[in-house]
Design a protein around this motif. Structure first.
Motif, PDB file in Angstrom:
ATOM      1  N   CYS A   2     105.415 -24.077  69.884  1.00  0.00           N
ATOM      2  CA  CYS A   2     105.198 -24.658  68.570  1.00  0.00           C
ATOM      3  C   CYS A   2     104.502 -26.000  68.746  1.00  0.00           C
ATOM      4  O   CYS A   2     104.943 -26.842  69.546  1.00  0.00           O
ATOM      5  N   PRO A   3     103.370 -26.209  68.054  1.00  0.00           N
ATOM      6  CA  PRO A   3     102.523 -27.365  68.328  1.00  0.00           C
ATOM      7  C   PRO A   3     103.255 -28.699  68.183  1.00  0.00           C
ATOM      8  O   PRO A   3     103.012 -29.621  68.959  1.00  0.00           O
ATOM      9  N   GLU A   4     104.193 -28.768  67.254  1.00  0.00           N
ATOM     10  CA  GLU A   4     104.844 -30.074  67.057  1.00  0.00           C
ATOM     11  C   GLU A   4     105.720 -30.464  68.242  1.00  0.00           C
ATOM     12  O   GLU A   4     106.089 -31.606  68.418  1.00  0.00           O
ATOM     13  N   HIS A   5     106.083 -29.484  69.044  1.00  0.00           N
ATOM     14  CA  HIS A   5     106.905 -29.789  70.218  1.00  0.00           C
ATOM     15  C   HIS A   5     106.085 -29.835  71.498  1.00  0.00           C
ATOM     16  O   HIS A   5     106.628 -30.014  72.584  1.00  0.00           O
ATOM     17  N   ALA A   6     104.803 -29.634  71.388  1.00  0.00           N
ATOM     18  CA  ALA A   6     103.972 -29.632  72.576  1.00  0.00           C
ATOM     19  C   ALA A   6     103.670 -31.068  72.997  1.00  0.00           C
ATOM     20  O   ALA A   6     103.607 -31.966  72.161  1.00  0.00           O
ATOM     21  N   SER A   7     103.473 -31.256  74.283  1.00  0.00           N
ATOM     22  CA  SER A   7     103.060 -32.589  74.716  1.00  0.00           C
ATOM     23  C   SER A   7     101.908 -32.427  75.692  1.00  0.00           C
ATOM     24  O   SER A   7     101.816 -31.425  76.406  1.00  0.00           O
ATOM     25  N   ALA A   8     101.021 -33.416  75.707  1.00  0.00           N
ATOM     26  CA  ALA A   8      99.837 -33.323  76.546  1.00  0.00           C
ATOM     27  C   ALA A   8      99.918 -34.352  77.664  1.00  0.00           C
ATOM     28  O   ALA A   8     100.396 -35.471  77.469  1.00  0.00           O
ATOM     29  N   HIS A   9      99.478 -33.932  78.836  1.00  0.00           N
ATOM     30  CA  HIS A   9      99.521 -34.829  79.997  1.00  0.00           C
ATOM     31  C   HIS A   9      98.193 -34.732  80.740  1.00  0.00           C
ATOM     32  O   HIS A   9      97.667 -33.635  80.917  1.00  0.00           O
ATOM     33  N   TRP A  10      97.727 -35.898  81.194  1.00  0.00           N
ATOM     34  CA  TRP A  10      96.580 -35.869  82.104  1.00  0.00           C
ATOM     35  C   TRP A  10      97.103 -35.502  83.477  1.00  0.00           C
ATOM     36  O   TRP A  10      98.030 -36.128  83.985  1.00  0.00           O
ATOM     37  N   VAL A  11      96.519 -34.471  84.036  1.00  0.00           N
ATOM     38  CA  VAL A  11      97.006 -33.980  85.326  1.00  0.00           C
ATOM     39  C   VAL A  11      95.863 -34.020  86.335  1.00  0.00           C
ATOM     40  O   VAL A  11      94.729 -33.607  86.022  1.00  0.00           O
ATOM     41  N   LEU A  12      96.181 -34.489  87.516  1.00  0.00           N
ATOM     42  CA  LEU A  12      95.164 -34.546  88.568  1.00  0.00           C
ATOM     43  C   LEU A  12      94.685 -33.132  88.903  1.00  0.00           C
ATOM     44  O   LEU A  12      95.500 -32.242  89.163  1.00  0.00           O
ATOM     45  N   ALA A  13      93.365 -32.952  88.888  1.00  0.00           N
ATOM     46  CA  ALA A  13      92.830 -31.608  89.180  1.00  0.00           C
ATOM     47  C   ALA A  13      92.220 -31.545  90.579  1.00  0.00           C
ATOM     48  O   ALA A  13      92.524 -30.631  91.342  1.00  0.00           O
ATOM     49  N   CYS A  14      91.365 -32.505  90.892  1.00  0.00           N
ATOM     50  CA  CYS A  14      90.719 -32.481  92.213  1.00  0.00           C
ATOM     51  C   CYS A  14      90.010 -33.809  92.463  1.00  0.00           C
ATOM     52  O   CYS A  14      89.949 -34.661  91.570  1.00  0.00           O
ATOM     53  N   ARG A  15      89.475 -33.950  93.641  1.00  0.00           N
ATOM     54  CA  ARG A  15      88.635 -35.122  93.919  1.00  0.00           C
ATOM     55  C   ARG A  15      87.252 -34.851  93.347  1.00  0.00           C
ATOM     56  O   ARG A  15      86.782 -33.715  93.368  1.00  0.00           O
TER      57      ARG A  15
END
Ligand code: FES
Lengths: 116, 321
Positions: A2-15
């Motif tokens: 459910c979108p109201e409970h979603a949270s977004a995080h910047w996550v390391l992907a690669c160099r």
């Protein structure tokens, strides 16, 4: 989710050096496969699994207009927003570069939502 | 490649396929109908259809009033590609099952394809290239005609012929078929079209001129596109299965022995890249049921292809009664 409970995080992907212009790389973050493409210095991130029948977009065919065609049945998705003329939309992720590293913004269900 | 090895692989993969039954059987609940059709084809070619009547009746239960099916069994809008695949499985399955409900469902499917054909002979489905889409109702009608189904016979023949003409008119001079809106290489479409057009020609006894030549050219195009390792389309397991299977039937009908080496190389590559159970879409990818059904189907067809009877593989496909 459910979108109201979603949270977004910047996550390391690669160099950054792992993804030179013209390059592509597949990273798995948690259980999410993210396909990253560097088109003339602009990096795009898209969920690796085609929304049609799960074809691996990392093996897809890029075009000059910023689209990728799935290697299985050729559905084309816009790398900027995942839109398509076919009856499906791919999931794309915002990308940011910090120093020598590349991050993608992943949305994950909040704990409360996951418990439901 | 030894026959014993093929037989053993079929045994193992079929056991795995049955273990996964809840993932493909409509008796377990709503399903992806493309996967269901792939699974029913395995049953046909493994000659176990009579044990699965409930699956066929469940497929009839999710046929829509217009005679078509939707990609997902619980959805309501009919689309052409999956409808042709389901219709084909029903008519072929009913040769063995002889069930009245299945026979009526086949008639409704015929109505659906007659109603949805465009004036230029094509069928359209937003999920697939028009050429690929068109080849599927043509293939369905091939079997309808081959099995002597008399329902709306003259309409079927007319639609079938227009469909075949649409396919032939769109072949490129190099022997391949392409659709720039979809897969750029044209490998998958060419593999589907040569088999469907050639069988159409076989069934209708050369009524459409130039089919054999067109298909021989298409087969030559596929030979040329095979990679040295035996795969097609950048190690695409699905497309390699399509090409290997298609060439089995096409080279048999054309009497082209040159194809044997190409087919064997393709099959060997498929065996080399398979997972402990089943196949993924590319080497190293996790097993998925649809590709596993295709893999099993390829092995079963190869067994028929190796039979002393040159038409065994054509018959297995359901085209020669
Ligand atoms: S799986 Fe991607 S187009 Fe079909």
């Amino acid at each position: 989710m459910c979108p109201e409970h979603a949270s977004a995080h910047w996550v390391l992907a690669c160099r950054l050096e792992d993804l030179p212009p013209g390059g592509r790389i597949l990273v798995t973050i948690d259980t999410t496969e993210v396909a990253l493409f560097n088109l003339n210095g602009v990096v795009y991130a898209i969920n690796n699994r085609c929304p049609h029948r799960g074809g691996p977009l990392i093996r897809g065919f890029l075009d000059a207009a910023g689209g990728i065609k799935c290697p299985l049945h050729g559905w084309r998705f816009d790398l900027r927003d995942g839109s398509s003329q076919r009856p499906a939309r791919a999931t794309t992720y915002p990308v940011k570069i910090q120093g020598e590293y590349l991050y993608v913004l992943l949305t994950t269900p909040a704990l409360a939502c996951r418990r439901e | 490649m030894h026959q014993e090895q093929i037989t053993q692989l079929i045994k193992e993969e079929y056991a795995f396929f049955l273990q996964q039954r809840s993932g493909w059987s409509l008796t377990a609940g709503p399903q992806d109908l493309e996967l269901v059709a792939h699974a029913l084809r395995v049953l046909l070619h493994a000659r176990t259809t009579p044990d699965f009547l409930a699956d066929y009746l469940a497929l009839v239960d999710c046929q829509h009033a217009d005679g078509g099916w939707s990609p997902f069994s619980a959805d309501h809008e009919s689309t052409v590609w999956v409808s042709a695949f389901c219709g084909l499985m029903l008519i072929r399955g009913n040769r063995l099952l002889g069930h009245e409900r299945l026979a009526r469902a086949v008639h409704r499917a015929i109505d659906y394809f007659l109603a949805t054909q465009r004036p230029d002979g094509r069928w359209v489905d937003p999920r697939w290239a028009d050429l690929d889409t068109t080849s599927h109702p043509v293939s369905f009608f091939n079997v309808v005609i081959a099995l002597g189904e008399s329902y709306r016979r003259s309409d079927v023949q007319r639609a079938w012929e227009q469909g075949v003409r649409f396919i032939l008119d769109h072949q490129s001079p190099d022997g391949g078929w392409y659709d720039n809106d979809f897969h750029p290489s044209g490998v998958e479409i060419t593999a589907h079209l040569i088999q469907d057009a050639l069988i159409a020609d076989l069934v209708m006894e050369n009524r459409v001129r130039g089919v054999r030549e067109a298909c021989a050219k298409g087969a030559a195009k596929l030979y040329a596109l095979q990679a040295a390792d035996g795969s097609w389309d950048g190690e695409n397991v699905d497309h390699t299965m399509d090409c290997t299977r298609s060439l089995m039937i096409v080279t048999r009908v054309l009497g082209d022995e040159h194809g044997r080496e190409v087919i064997t190389r393709g099959l060997q590559w498929l065996i080399d890249v398979k997972n402990p159970h089943g196949w993924g879409d590319f080497p190293g990818m996790e097993t998925n049921l649809e590709r596993t059904c295709d893999g099993l189907d390829t092995l079963l067809k190869y067994q028929a292809y190796c039979s002393a009877d040159p038409l065994a593989v054509v018959r297995l496909w359901g085209y020669v009664p």
